[in-house]
Motif scaffolding. Structure first.
Motif, PDB file in Angstrom:
ATOM      1  N   LEU A   4       0.726  -1.203  -0.029  1.00 23.77           N
ATOM      2  CA  LEU A   4      -0.233  -0.068  -0.065  1.00 23.77           C
ATOM      3  C   LEU A   4       0.873   1.158  -0.100  1.00 23.77           C
ATOM      4  O   LEU A   4       1.842   1.308   0.810  1.00 23.77           O
ATOM      5  CB  LEU A   4      -0.917   0.023   1.208  1.00 23.77           C
ATOM      6  CG  LEU A   4      -1.751   1.112   1.575  1.00 23.77           C
ATOM      7  CD1 LEU A   4      -2.892   1.577   0.410  1.00 23.77           C
ATOM      8  CD2 LEU A   4      -2.275   1.351   3.008  1.00 23.77           C
ATOM      9  N   GLU A  65      -2.570  -9.197  -1.461  1.00 28.51           N
ATOM     10  CA  GLU A  65      -3.776  -8.166  -1.707  1.00 28.51           C
ATOM     11  C   GLU A  65      -5.034  -8.461  -0.863  1.00 28.51           C
ATOM     12  O   GLU A  65      -5.553  -7.774  -0.264  1.00 28.51           O
ATOM     13  CB  GLU A  65      -4.408  -8.032  -3.122  1.00 28.51           C
ATOM     14  CG  GLU A  65      -5.435  -7.083  -3.232  1.00 28.51           C
ATOM     15  CD  GLU A  65      -5.804  -7.019  -4.819  1.00 28.51           C
ATOM     16  OE1 GLU A  65      -5.311  -7.934  -5.569  1.00 28.51           O
ATOM     17  OE2 GLU A  65      -6.778  -6.194  -4.977  1.00 28.51           O
ATOM     18  N   MET A  68      -4.314  -7.436   2.968  1.00 28.98           N
ATOM     19  CA  MET A  68      -4.541  -5.889   2.845  1.00 28.98           C
ATOM     20  C   MET A  68      -6.042  -5.701   2.780  1.00 28.98           C
ATOM     21  O   MET A  68      -6.338  -4.622   3.720  1.00 28.98           O
ATOM     22  CB  MET A  68      -3.892  -5.288   1.621  1.00 28.98           C
ATOM     23  CG  MET A  68      -3.804  -3.628   1.665  1.00 28.98           C
ATOM     24  SD  MET A  68      -3.475  -2.909   0.353  1.00 28.98           S
ATOM     25  CE  MET A  68      -5.162  -3.130  -0.594  1.00 28.98           C
ATOM     26  N   MET A  69      -6.818  -6.340   2.022  1.00 27.91           N
ATOM     27  CA  MET A  69      -8.261  -5.689   1.984  1.00 27.91           C
ATOM     28  C   MET A  69      -8.915  -6.347   3.215  1.00 27.91           C
ATOM     29  O   MET A  69      -9.799  -5.521   3.837  1.00 27.91           O
ATOM     30  CB  MET A  69      -8.763  -6.287   0.938  1.00 27.91           C
ATOM     31  CG  MET A  69      -8.492  -5.759  -0.495  1.00 27.91           C
ATOM     32  SD  MET A  69      -8.550  -4.158  -0.933  1.00 27.91           S
ATOM     33  CE  MET A  69     -10.000  -3.862  -0.929  1.00 27.91           C
ATOM     34  N   PHE A  72      -8.167  -3.660   5.898  1.00 28.17           N
ATOM     35  CA  PHE A  72      -8.873  -2.184   5.853  1.00 28.17           C
ATOM     36  C   PHE A  72     -10.267  -2.555   6.239  1.00 28.17           C
ATOM     37  O   PHE A  72     -10.965  -1.657   6.391  1.00 28.17           O
ATOM     38  CB  PHE A  72      -8.397  -1.644   4.306  1.00 28.17           C
ATOM     39  CG  PHE A  72      -7.096  -0.987   4.770  1.00 28.17           C
ATOM     40  CD1 PHE A  72      -7.068   0.333   5.130  1.00 28.17           C
ATOM     41  CD2 PHE A  72      -6.151  -1.358   4.314  1.00 28.17           C
ATOM     42  CE1 PHE A  72      -5.955   1.161   5.285  1.00 28.17           C
ATOM     43  CE2 PHE A  72      -4.853  -0.838   4.626  1.00 28.17           C
ATOM     44  CZ  PHE A  72      -4.990   0.531   5.016  1.00 28.17           C
TER      45      PHE A  72
ATOM     46  N   MET B  47      -7.067   2.674  -4.067  1.00 25.92           N
ATOM     47  CA  MET B  47      -7.802   2.198  -2.879  1.00 25.92           C
ATOM     48  C   MET B  47      -8.968   3.039  -3.061  1.00 25.92           C
ATOM     49  O   MET B  47      -9.036   4.329  -2.707  1.00 25.92           O
ATOM     50  CB  MET B  47      -6.918   2.654  -1.558  1.00 25.92           C
ATOM     51  CG  MET B  47      -7.513   2.248  -0.370  1.00 25.92           C
ATOM     52  SD  MET B  47      -7.685   0.507  -0.119  1.00 25.92           S
ATOM     53  CE  MET B  47      -6.022   0.009   0.728  1.00 25.92           C
TER      54      MET B  47
END
Lengths: 100, 100
Positions: A4, A65, A68-69, A72, B47
């Protein structure tokens, strides 16, 4: 690894940004699950003449990925995202990509 | 560690960019002295909604800012810099900063 990249434009109040970012935002961000490595810099210089287009750069590496998703989407991740308007008055660009 | 971050805007001819970058530019860049680690991605996602503001991201790590500047002052570094207009028709942003 998956990265990111957060690119902050010059804010209206640089001193507030610096203080808030270090004292409030980064401690919040440190609670995000799955971060393998993170770093930031206020010392962003352009290659060549002129002024840097970015005031601050933040990078965080995740396993993938999906990791990361998921980070978040977590309660901690949502708190971090919701905190950005509290200091990033110049706008922010966030992108993510695989790192070979 | 010290990082060079290269952010490419969407070029006029994405297919040419990809081919030229992989087949010509990266081999040139691999000759730059002092690169500790380098990576690139064409798979840059924003994002949030919309399109990524960047088509390609390249990062290279050096021991220090001085090592990076020395690398770009070398014959190999100058060749790499001079090659950028051959594919980056959408423009490019280059910044550098310390990585903690």
């Amino acid at each position: 690894m998956y990265r990111l990249l957060v690119l902050y434009n010059e804010p209206k109040d640089p001193a507030h940004f610096r203080k808030y970012y270090v004292e409030t935002h980064l401690p919040l961000a440190s609670k995000i699950p799955g971060v393998k490595k993170a770093s930031y810099s206020f010392d962003v210089k352009p290659m060549g003449p002129g002024k840097s287009p970015y005031f601050c750069v933040f990078e965080a590496d995740f396993e993938s990925e999906a990791a990361m998703m998921s980070a978040f989407g977590s309660k901690e991740g949502q708190a971090v995202a919701g905190d950005v308007p509290n200091y990033a008055s110049g706008g922010v660009t966030m992108v993510h990509f695989p790192v070979g």
